[in-house]
Design an enzyme around this catalytic site. Structure first.
Site, PDB file in Angstrom:
ATOM      1  N   LYS A   1      -2.525  -1.981  -3.192  1.00  0.00           N
ATOM      2  CA  LYS A   1      -3.562  -1.121  -2.604  1.00  0.00           C
ATOM      3  C   LYS A   1      -3.152   0.334  -2.791  1.00  0.00           C
ATOM      4  CE  LYS A   1      -6.006  -0.185   1.717  1.00  0.00           C
ATOM      5  NZ  LYS A   1      -6.751  -0.805   2.799  1.00  0.00           N
TER       6      LYS A   1
ATOM      7  N   GLU B   1       0.833  -1.215   0.000  1.00  0.00           N
ATOM      8  CA  GLU B   1       0.000   0.000   0.000  1.00  0.00           C
ATOM      9  C   GLU B   1       0.864   1.260   0.000  1.00  0.00           C
ATOM     10  OE1 GLU B   1      -2.636   0.386   3.360  1.00  0.00           O
ATOM     11  OE2 GLU B   1      -3.552   2.204   2.591  1.00  0.00           O
TER      12      GLU B   1
HETATM   13  P1  13P Z   1      -9.493   4.135   4.083  1.00  0.00           P
HETATM   14  O1  13P Z   1     -10.270   3.423   3.000  1.00  0.00           O
HETATM   15  O2  13P Z   1     -10.354   4.709   5.165  1.00  0.00           O
HETATM   16  O3  13P Z   1      -8.495   5.089   3.503  1.00  0.00           O
HETATM   17  O4  13P Z   1      -8.651   3.018   4.850  1.00  0.00           O
HETATM   18  C1  13P Z   1      -8.029   2.036   4.141  1.00  0.00           C
HETATM   19  C2  13P Z   1      -6.778   1.656   4.799  1.00  0.00           C
HETATM   20  O5  13P Z   1      -6.573   0.521   5.154  1.00  0.00           O
HETATM   21  C3  13P Z   1      -5.732   2.684   4.976  1.00  0.00           C
HETATM   22  O6  13P Z   1      -4.545   2.066   5.327  1.00  0.00           O
END
Ligand code: 13P
Length: 339
Positions: free
Chosen positions: A219, A177
């Site tokens: 992500k 991510e």
């Molecule tokens: P949000 O969709 O609220 O941004 O959270 C996703 C997430 O896991 C952030 O690390």
């Protein structure tokens, strides 16, 4: 359901429009969410809230995985059933956030690098023994004066790749991510540039470390203007620029891209996801890993009262279904008005 290896697990999580429920808020972040509904941030309240979410009927068929915080992976429901048994029964695999927060990239810098590689291999082995099937590591990239720097982008990409390799060595699917924060008044073009640089660097590092791209989920953030930008972007602009950045940088072997919502409203996040899937022209599944954009309505409706569980669960189930449709390009706004 027999899933024999990381490639099968990664593909399952994003199969048939399924996506991920991100419920891995750390205890302090959970406290911030609970403050908005006047609920005390104690273990039993966090347990009751997560139990309510995981028992929602809409997890089945719409949610392929749930990302958890360490406490939740080990927690039992009020009746003693492990919370991970509840999600497994709905076909949603348990995953675990394994990063350990952020520190400045150098003294006095506004930019941050994600911590958590020390002792990670041992923690991963324990998580496998408890029943986790996938993991998440979040890097944070800011846009601003001279930001993001190459140091921030490349340092975080290297840490993500190191983590991903360790996760795969332990039979866990790594979610990588690289979050580009929406905070600020930057333009959508600045967001596009930061996204593209971060993705290019990430895939360089993943390849250099020999990470199996068929057993990874990406992500990313969607490409949007900053939350304080004067110039807003249309749904089409967000969809087109996000897809351009992804198509130019994400190899075709990656089975799934599951967006974070990052501060978008529930409907905006669904609408953007749907618009990208309606455009198409890519080989990965394009799906969701939303935290706030799946939970916001349910959290408010629940407000700490078990008597509100059914309505809160209906709201979460509806959002899960809407995002399942959006992940297949089959969402229409009328479905929101009927609810
Ligand atoms: P949000 O969709 O609220 O941004 O959270 C996703 C997430 O896991 C952030 O690390």
């Amino acid at each position: 359901m027999e899933l024999n290896n990381i490639e099968e697990i990664a593909s399952y999580i994003v199969s048939d429009g399924k996506g991920i429920l991100a419920a891995d808020e750390s205890n302090p972040t959970c406290g911030k969410r609970f403050d908005t509904i006047g609920v005390e941030n104690i273990e039993s309240n966090r347990r009751d809230y997560r139990e309510m979410l995981f028992r929602a009927s809409g997890l089945k068929d719409n949610i392929g995985g749930v990302i958890l915080f360490d406490e939740t992976l080990r927690q039992n429901a009020k009746d003693g059933t492990p919370l991970i048994d509840i999600m497994n029964a709905a076909g949603a695999l348990p995953g675990i956030k394994v990063d350990k927060g952020l520190i400045p990239i150098s003294d006095g810098s506004d930019e941050v690098i994600t911590q958590g590689l020390d002792g990670l291999n041992d923690r991963l082995k324990e998580y496998v023994a408890i029943g986790a099937k996938f993991t998440k590591w979040r890097a944070v990239i800011k846009i601003g004066n001279d930001m993001p720097s190459d140091q921030c982008i490349d340092g975080n990409a290297d840490a993500l790749a190191e983590y991903a390799k360790l996760a795969q060595n332990n039979g866990l699917v790594p979610i990588v991510e690289p979050e580009i924060l929406m905070d600020g008044d930057h333009t959508i073009d600045q967001s596009f540039n930061a996204s593209s640089r971060a993705l290019a660097s990430l895939f360089n590092s993943l390849k250099a470390k020999g990470v199996n791209l068929k057993g990874v989920l990406l992500k990313p953030s969607m490409v949007t203007p900053g939350s304080e930008a004067t110039l807003k972007a249309s749904v089409e602009d967000v969809a087109n620029m996000t897809l351009k950045s992804l198509k130019e940088n994400v190899p075709a072997e990656v089975p799934g891209i599951t967006f974070l919502s990052g501060g978008q409203t529930e409907i905006e996040a669904t609408q953007h996801l749907d618009a990208m899937n309606k455009i198409g022209g890519f080989s990965w599944k394009l799906s969701f890993s939303f935290g706030r954009a799946l939970q916001a309505g349910a959290l408010k409706a629940w407000s700490g009262d078990s008597g509100n569980a059914f309505i809160a669960q209906d709201i979460l189930s509806h959002r899960a279904k809407m995002n399942n449709l959006a992940a297949q390009g089959d969402w229409i706004i009328d479905l929101e008005e009927e609810f």
